[in-house]
Design an enzyme around this catalytic site. Structure first.
Site, PDB file in Angstrom:
ATOM      1  N   GLU A 165       0.860  -1.183   0.000  1.00 16.33           N
ATOM      2  CA  GLU A 165       0.000   0.000   0.000  1.00 16.33           C
ATOM      3  C   GLU A 165       0.896   1.232   0.000  1.00 16.33           C
ATOM      4  OE1 GLU A 165      -2.401   3.061   0.129  1.00 16.33           O
ATOM      5  OE2 GLU A 165      -3.097   1.041  -0.348  1.00 16.33           O
ATOM      6  N   GLN A 166       0.659   2.154  -0.957  1.00 16.01           N
ATOM      7  CA  GLN A 166       1.554   3.295  -1.088  1.00 16.01           C
ATOM      8  C   GLN A 166       1.360   4.342   0.000  1.00 16.01           C
ATOM      9  OE1 GLN A 166       0.963   5.237  -4.832  1.00 16.01           O
ATOM     10  NE2 GLN A 166      -1.197   5.695  -4.459  1.00 16.01           N
TER      11      GLN A 166
ATOM     12  N   ARG B   8     -17.577   3.447   4.344  1.00 13.68           N
ATOM     13  CA  ARG B   8     -16.425   2.850   3.662  1.00 13.68           C
ATOM     14  C   ARG B   8     -15.285   2.557   4.639  1.00 13.68           C
ATOM     15  NH1 ARG B   8     -14.426   2.643  -1.655  1.00 13.68           N
ATOM     16  NH2 ARG B   8     -16.328   3.646  -2.381  1.00 13.68           N
TER      17      ARG B   8
ATOM     18  N   TYR C  74     -28.947   7.594   2.679  1.00 16.31           N
ATOM     19  CA  TYR C  74     -29.142   6.262   3.266  1.00 16.31           C
ATOM     20  C   TYR C  74     -28.324   6.118   4.540  1.00 16.31           C
ATOM     21  CZ  TYR C  74     -24.877   5.144   0.530  1.00 16.31           C
ATOM     22  OH  TYR C  74     -23.617   5.143  -0.024  1.00 16.31           O
TER      23      TYR C  74
ATOM     24  N   ASP D 238     -11.414  -1.711  -9.563  1.00 20.81           N
ATOM     25  CA  ASP D 238     -11.307  -0.553 -10.449  1.00 20.81           C
ATOM     26  C   ASP D 238     -10.092  -0.597 -11.353  1.00 20.81           C
ATOM     27  OD1 ASP D 238     -13.639   0.522  -9.530  1.00 20.81           O
ATOM     28  OD2 ASP D 238     -12.727   2.112  -8.334  1.00 20.81           O
TER      29      ASP D 238
END
Length: 392
Positions: free
Chosen positions: A32-33, A106, A216, A298
């Site tokens: 992970e950068q 998230r 929501y 993605d």
């Protein structure tokens, strides 16, 4: 046989793949950068298709502690708040699809995945570690991160997002991600601070001319996630998912909406924004894998947020990848990755195309808007339900 697997990207897709692969008996090095493991953004909707896979990864109890489970999806007109259609969720979704429809923050989902990965003895987390060199041969993949020592693996998994460095190594044809002309604004509201009439246990959607909005619950119902997507020129760095913005900027782009929706927008204390970019839907498995390198999420198939399946497809990819690599030795990795891509590319392409189509439908104006509203009032839940998506 245990493989040595390299995963680029510590977001939801990368962590889900690391967890699935480790549970399949493999050793994983994840890169992970960023200096810390964290997620930018707010709410995520998880359809039953994604929730079933999180349950299969052993996360059912953890997911229950962070998720809100809305009882309905209600679509309304942004101009006058008139109800257009309603889809029951809650227990109805569980009976129909074997899992609930969940809404989560998230960062909460990322935290659940990160805790599960950290509990796996065969996963090493490397950060900050930005991949600066990738070499691959018939037998091995080698990576180096920011001048550090090299790591070797049987395969490299690119889960490094829209602007993927691993994707460039595959030499996938096609242009860089293209701006869509759409901008998204997001904010969070504390339900406890809202009047009772504004509190919600539903996914509420308002459709308007060249825009739509969603409200929501997330964080077990403690917060409301508020999102507005509109056809408006970007104002900041195209790669920045967390641009500072304001209600004034939003309203200059969208105009004013019905009183109910305006009440939510005005209550949001802090607005953030990002510019939506996209790639054309996948056209074949070669856009997801080559030899010992594979892409997921993605990095392979960015999803516009008009079907709420970006995280869902990344999670599906992760589980499918682990299944393809189950009981495979090093010599069998390229063929296993081809099986993974063959199993996934058409579904991902269909979701990409449907999300693009929804953007046109949700933002319709003039006669097309009138036809859309009539169809929704007539067919209701039959238009909103997605058995092809949720039952997969």
């Amino acid at each position: 046989m245990a493989l040595q697997l390299l995963v680029a990207g510590g977001g939801i897709g990368g962590l889900a793949s690391a967890l699935a692969l480790a549970r399949g008996g493999h050793r994983v090095e994840l890169f992970e950068q960023s200096a810390v493991f964290a997620e930018v953004g707010a709410g995520i909707q998880l359809g039953p298709n994604a929730v079933r896979r999180l349950h299969a990864l052993g996360l059912a109890q953890a997911l229950d502690t962070i998720a809100a489970k809305p009882d309905a999806l209600v679509v309304r007109a942004a101009s006058d708040d008139h109800e257009l259609a309603c889809l029951p969720l809650g227990d109805v979704a569980v009976r129909r699809y074997g899992a609930p429809y969940c809404c989560v923050h998230r960062a909460d989902l990322h935290g659940v995945l990160l805790a599960a990965v950290r509990a796996q003895a065969d996963v090493a987390l490397n950060h900050p570690a930005r991949l600066v060199q990738i070499e691959h041969s018939d037998d091995v993949v080698t990576v180096a991160a920011d001048g550090a020592r090299a790591w070797e693996g049987d395969a490299l998994i690119g889960a490094d997002g829209l602007w993927s460095a691993v994707r460039a190594e595959l030499d996938v044809p096609g242009p860089a991600p293209q701006p869509t002309g759409h901008t998204a604004w997001r904010g969070l509201l504390s339900q406890a601070a809202l009047p009772l009439a504004q509190r919600s246990t539903q996914v509420r959607v308002w459709l308007g001319d060249r825009l739509h909005a969603l409200v929501y619950p997330v964080r077990g119902g403690e917060l409301l996630n508020v999102v507005v997507l509109a056809e408006a020129a970007p104002t900041g760095d195209a790669r920045d998912w967390d641009q500072s913005t304001s209600l004034d900027a939003l309203q200059r782009a969208t105009g004013r909406c019905c009183t109910t929706l305006q009440g939510y927008l005005s209550a949001v204390p802090t607005w953030r924004a990002w510019t939506l970019h996209d790639r054309a839907p996948l056209t074949g498995p070669g856009q997801m894998t080559h030899e010992r390198i594979a892409l997921l999420g993605d990095a392979a198939h960015p999803m516009l947020p008009y079907l709420a399946q970006g995280a869902g497809m990344a999670i599906e990819d992760a589980v499918a990848l682990a299944e393809a690599l189950r009981s495979v030795d090093s010599d069998g990795v390229p063929e296993a990755l081809r099986r993974y891509a063959n199993a996934r590319w058409q579904r991902n392409a269909r979701v990409q195309a449907r999300a693009r189509r929804n953007a046109q439908i949700f933002h319709a104006a003039g006669p097309l808007r009138m036809a859309r509203d009539l169809a929704m009032r007539t067919l209701g839940a039959r238009l909103l339900d997605q058995p092809w998506l949720y039952a997969h």
